[in-house]
Design a protein around this motif. Structure first.
Motif, PDB file in Angstrom:
ATOM      1  N   LYS A 270       5.287   0.303   5.333  1.00 26.07           N
ATOM      2  CA  LYS A 270       5.371  -0.415   4.062  1.00 26.07           C
ATOM      3  C   LYS A 270       4.786  -1.828   4.122  1.00 26.07           C
ATOM      4  O   LYS A 270       5.242  -2.723   3.427  1.00 26.07           O
ATOM      5  CB  LYS A 270       6.823  -0.447   3.585  1.00 26.07           C
ATOM      6  N   THR A 271       3.819  -2.033   4.991  1.00 30.20           N
ATOM      7  CA  THR A 271       3.123  -3.310   5.004  1.00 30.20           C
ATOM      8  C   THR A 271       1.789  -3.106   4.289  1.00 30.20           C
ATOM      9  O   THR A 271       1.324  -1.980   4.150  1.00 30.20           O
ATOM     10  CB  THR A 271       2.842  -3.774   6.447  1.00 30.20           C
ATOM     11  N   ARG A 272       1.212  -4.210   3.844  1.00 32.82           N
ATOM     12  CA  ARG A 272      -0.073  -4.130   3.161  1.00 32.82           C
ATOM     13  C   ARG A 272      -1.154  -3.685   4.137  1.00 32.82           C
ATOM     14  O   ARG A 272      -1.264  -4.225   5.224  1.00 32.82           O
ATOM     15  CB  ARG A 272      -0.408  -5.513   2.614  1.00 32.82           C
ATOM     16  N   THR A 275      -7.933  -3.684   3.533  1.00 33.36           N
ATOM     17  CA  THR A 275      -8.853  -2.894   2.715  1.00 33.36           C
ATOM     18  C   THR A 275     -10.242  -3.490   2.802  1.00 33.36           C
ATOM     19  O   THR A 275     -10.414  -4.628   3.232  1.00 33.36           O
ATOM     20  CB  THR A 275      -8.447  -2.898   1.230  1.00 33.36           C
TER      21      THR A 275
ATOM     22  N   SER B 191      -6.933   2.949   1.372  1.00 33.90           N
ATOM     23  CA  SER B 191      -5.998   1.866   1.649  1.00 33.90           C
ATOM     24  C   SER B 191      -5.785   1.003   0.397  1.00 33.90           C
ATOM     25  O   SER B 191      -4.691   0.503   0.181  1.00 33.90           O
ATOM     26  CB  SER B 191      -6.479   1.030   2.835  1.00 33.90           C
ATOM     27  N   GLN B 192      -6.821   0.871  -0.456  1.00 33.92           N
ATOM     28  CA  GLN B 192      -6.634   0.128  -1.715  1.00 33.92           C
ATOM     29  C   GLN B 192      -5.586   0.807  -2.592  1.00 33.92           C
ATOM     30  O   GLN B 192      -4.709   0.149  -3.153  1.00 33.92           O
ATOM     31  CB  GLN B 192      -7.959   0.062  -2.503  1.00 33.92           C
ATOM     32  N   ASN B 195      -2.030   0.527  -1.162  1.00 35.53           N
ATOM     33  CA  ASN B 195      -1.488  -0.809  -1.426  1.00 35.53           C
ATOM     34  C   ASN B 195      -1.005  -0.929  -2.866  1.00 35.53           C
ATOM     35  O   ASN B 195       0.062  -1.480  -3.128  1.00 35.53           O
ATOM     36  CB  ASN B 195      -2.545  -1.890  -1.157  1.00 35.53           C
ATOM     37  N   GLU B 199       2.737  -1.803  -4.124  1.00 30.80           N
ATOM     38  CA  GLU B 199       2.998  -2.958  -4.991  1.00 30.80           C
ATOM     39  C   GLU B 199       3.760  -2.551  -6.244  1.00 30.80           C
ATOM     40  O   GLU B 199       4.729  -3.203  -6.643  1.00 30.80           O
ATOM     41  CB  GLU B 199       1.673  -3.591  -5.453  1.00 30.80           C
TER      42      GLU B 199
END
Lengths: 328, 325
Positions: A270-272, A275, B191-192, B195, B199
């Motif tokens: 759950k970490t960013r 990208t 990955s975008q 994320n 969020e």
């Protein structure tokens, strides 16, 4: 590096497609070698030109739109770009085998797999049908198809995805080619079946000594299978080197971004994720200069004006970036 | 507090029709007795290979399918027996993101029309309000202004998935079922989108049922993970526990089969032989026994139920295996 002539040497290859919006250069001046007995991986995302490169080597570009615009494809010293269709027919199967992503589209649905495999032997090895079928059963056993004597009588739809890919590999390797081109060979398969097929390819390569050109988007597959890596972005080579060089010292900002954006099991949850912001430009809207400029944290005016040449930063490790020193 | 979602002994059996008269001669047990709970704000990852029933399970929960047996309690109400009409208010609360945004978006509707549709169906807002909400949704998922006037084909795969996510969150649901939301995307785009999902979960307090075959992706976004094999959950536990201390031999094989982007790691032999058996003729006893390296006679005869096992951290972990391997 001075070494014996490579089995396959691609020199300044450019491939284009004629479309409604004009000629699009899907591959724009790439050069790399596949040495005998080695596995070279080509990695990149959709549209980077990796499959177009494979189809160009096999001279199987979709007609009449696809065309080799420039460059050479030297296979054992002979330029495949100049080869006639008849010559290519002999080279395919006998000297270069190919495995595709979707095995079902590579197999004929109305013929038994035994007949499809035996046909290759009848074309290249023997005139005797019974002998051809015996060779087919042997080959299917080598690729690990369970009870091959029974399976030769079955049709592609009766086999699972993993078994179909084994059959396609058997067909590609039937005539002991010097080069195997595998285009996303495990992308359509489940992860446990993928592991079986990758292990099989490693075994067969060790046994038969062929060179492999492995095309994939999966850096994990590259790390497990390859000796050398070519990283492609938007039709050009961004970076190339040995697998250790690419994974230990990724230098092009694209390679670094790609490696950093893979979620890994050992990372905290759950970490960013890292990208690469933005999108690959469309082929019809390629900017001048470096094609990665709109997504690159290091982009400068120089990158917008001229195309960075491939620069050797270590023996065998080349990078197409003006700012590679600031990247590492 | 009761969980947001509580699934009990859910079964989805499809008749397999054959022959000239299309009689149902056999049954495909796509989901065969699945139970789990999902708390508010939590992400449960559901992992398994093709044909394990993970997508069917997701479709049962949004009630695109009517399950054969079992219950789906959402905030205390069992959804399994509800009619279409009775489901409508619940549908606002449970939404879905699909794998292929091309197939799940109407190609003849502009993005604006697609995103306004949920509000129209549920009779919300005036046209002006709806237009404002659409703008807000586009901002939230990171799409540019003006996107509402374009058609799906004008977007890249990653942007289309953002449209699919915007549609799913339009009605402020409590639960979103994500069925392979990033499998069709390139790594840098994947990955975008991951994320973005994380969020939105933070901002809106969403619960996710995150269905995927890529264990690394699932582990990254999930609090707990359920591993499915042939229509059943074989292991369920905290995401870190399942990864660090897998108890079921199938979970171990899945973990071992993932190609690791590290050339120093010695390529392992394939952890499992054979293919997943057909859910039409599932093996007797433990469904995993034909591929299991530890299988005994007991495994061939007796089906193991999910049982709780002790973990070093004291969190709940359960495994459907007769043995402590």
């Amino acid at each position: 590096m001075s070494s014996p002539a490579p089995l396959l040497s691609i020199r300044d290859l450019a491939v284009g497609f004629q479309t409604d919006s004009g000629l699009l250069r899907a591959v724009d001046g790439i050069s790399f070698d596949v040495p005998r007995g080695r596995t070279v991986g080509v990695v990149g995302e959709s549209g980077c030109g990796k499959s177009v490169t494979a189809f160009s080597i096999m001279r199987l570009l979709p007609q009449p739109h696809g065309k080799i615009l420039a460059g050479q494809i030297l296979f054992d010293g002979r330029d495949l770009v100049q080869a006639t269709p008849a010559e290519m027919g002999t080279i395919r199967a006998a000297r270069i085998g190919m495995v595709f992503q979707e095995p079902l589209s590579a197999l004929n649905p109305v013929h038994t797999i035994g007949r499809q495999l035996a046909e290759i032997y009848l074309l290249h090895k023997t005139k005797d049908k019974r002998e051809a079928l015996r060779l087919a059963v042997d080959m299917l056993r080598r690729v690990g198809l369970p009870s091959p004597e029974v399976r030769v009588g079955e049709y592609p739809h009766q086999l699972s995805g993993g078994m179909r890919q084994r059959v396609v590999i058997a067909m590609a390797l039937a005539c002991h080619p010097d080069l195997l081109i595998a285009d996303e060979p495990t992308t359509a398969l489940d992860v446990t079946v993928q592991a079986q097929i990758l292990a099989l390819l490693r075994e067969l390569r060790a046994e038969m000594g062929m060179a492999v050109l492995l095309i994939t988007h999966d850096l994990g597959v590259i790390a497990e299978q390859c000796d050398e890596v070519v990283v492609m972005y938007a039709g050009r080579i961004a970076e190339q080197g040995t697998v250790e060089q690419i994974f230990d010292r990724p230098t092009h900002p694209y390679t670094r971004g790609l490696l950093a954006s893979i979620p890994r099991l050992e990372h905290p949850r759950k970490t960013r994720l890292t990208t690469i912001e933005g999108l690959v430009p469309a082929l019809s809207e390629m900017p001048a200069g470096c094609r990665f400029q709109n997504r690159c944290p290091l982009a400068s005016d120089q990158c917008r004006q001229s195309q960075p040449p491939l620069e050797e930063i270590d023996p065998g490790h080349t990078v197409a970036c003006f700012h590679w020193r600031s990247s590492v | 507090m009761p969980p947001l979602l509580e699934v009990r002994d859910l079964r989805m059996h499809f008749p397999v029709r054959e022959g000239v008269l299309l009689r149902a001669r056999q049954t495909c047990r796509a989901v065969d007795g699945v139970s789990f709970t999902l708390a508010a704000g939590e992400t449960l990852g559901l992992v398994g290979e093709s044909g394990c029933g993970k997508s069917t399970l997701g479709r049962c929960i949004v009630r695109l399918l009517t399950p054969t047996a079992g219950s789906i309690r959402f905030e205390g109400t069992d959804l399994a027996p509800l009619s279409r009409r009775a489901l409508k208010p619940v549908r606002r609360q449970i939404q879905m993101v699909f794998q292929d945004p091309v197939e799940s978006l109407n190609a003849r509707h502009t993005v604006g029309q697609t995103l306004a549709e949920p509000f129209i169906i549920h009779g919300l807002g005036t046209p002006a309000e709806r237009a404002r909400w659409v703008q807000e949704l586009l901002d939230q998922v990171g799409l540019p202004r003006g996107a509402e006037q374009k058609y799906p084909f004008e977007f890249s795969g990653g942007q289309r998935q953002r449209i699919g996510i915007a549609r799913a969150i339009a009605l402020r649901p409590k639960l979103v079922i994500c069925d392979e939301p990033v499998s069709a995307l390139d790594v840098s785009i994947q990955s975008q989108v991951l994320n973005l999902l994380m969020e939105l979960q933070q901002q809106l307090g969403l619960s996710f049922l995150f269905i995927a075959h890529n264990l690394a992706v699932v582990k990254h976004v999930s609090d707990r993970i359920a591993i499915m094999y042939l229509g059943r959950i074989v292991e369920l536990g905290g995401a870190d526990d399942v990864y660090a201390n897998p108890r079921h031999p199938y979970t171990r094989a899945l973990l071992a089969a993932i190609p690791v982007p590290d050339p120093r790691r010695h390529s392992p032999p394939a952890p499992l032989a054979g293919d997943v058996p057909s859910p039409i003729h599932p093996p007797s006893g433990c469904p995993f026994h034909p591929r299991c390296p530890h299988a005994t006679d007991r495994c061939k005869a007796e089906r193991p139920e999910l049982r709780t096992v002790a973990t070093p951290t004291g969190t709940a972990q359960s495994v459907a295996c007769h043995y402590d391997l």
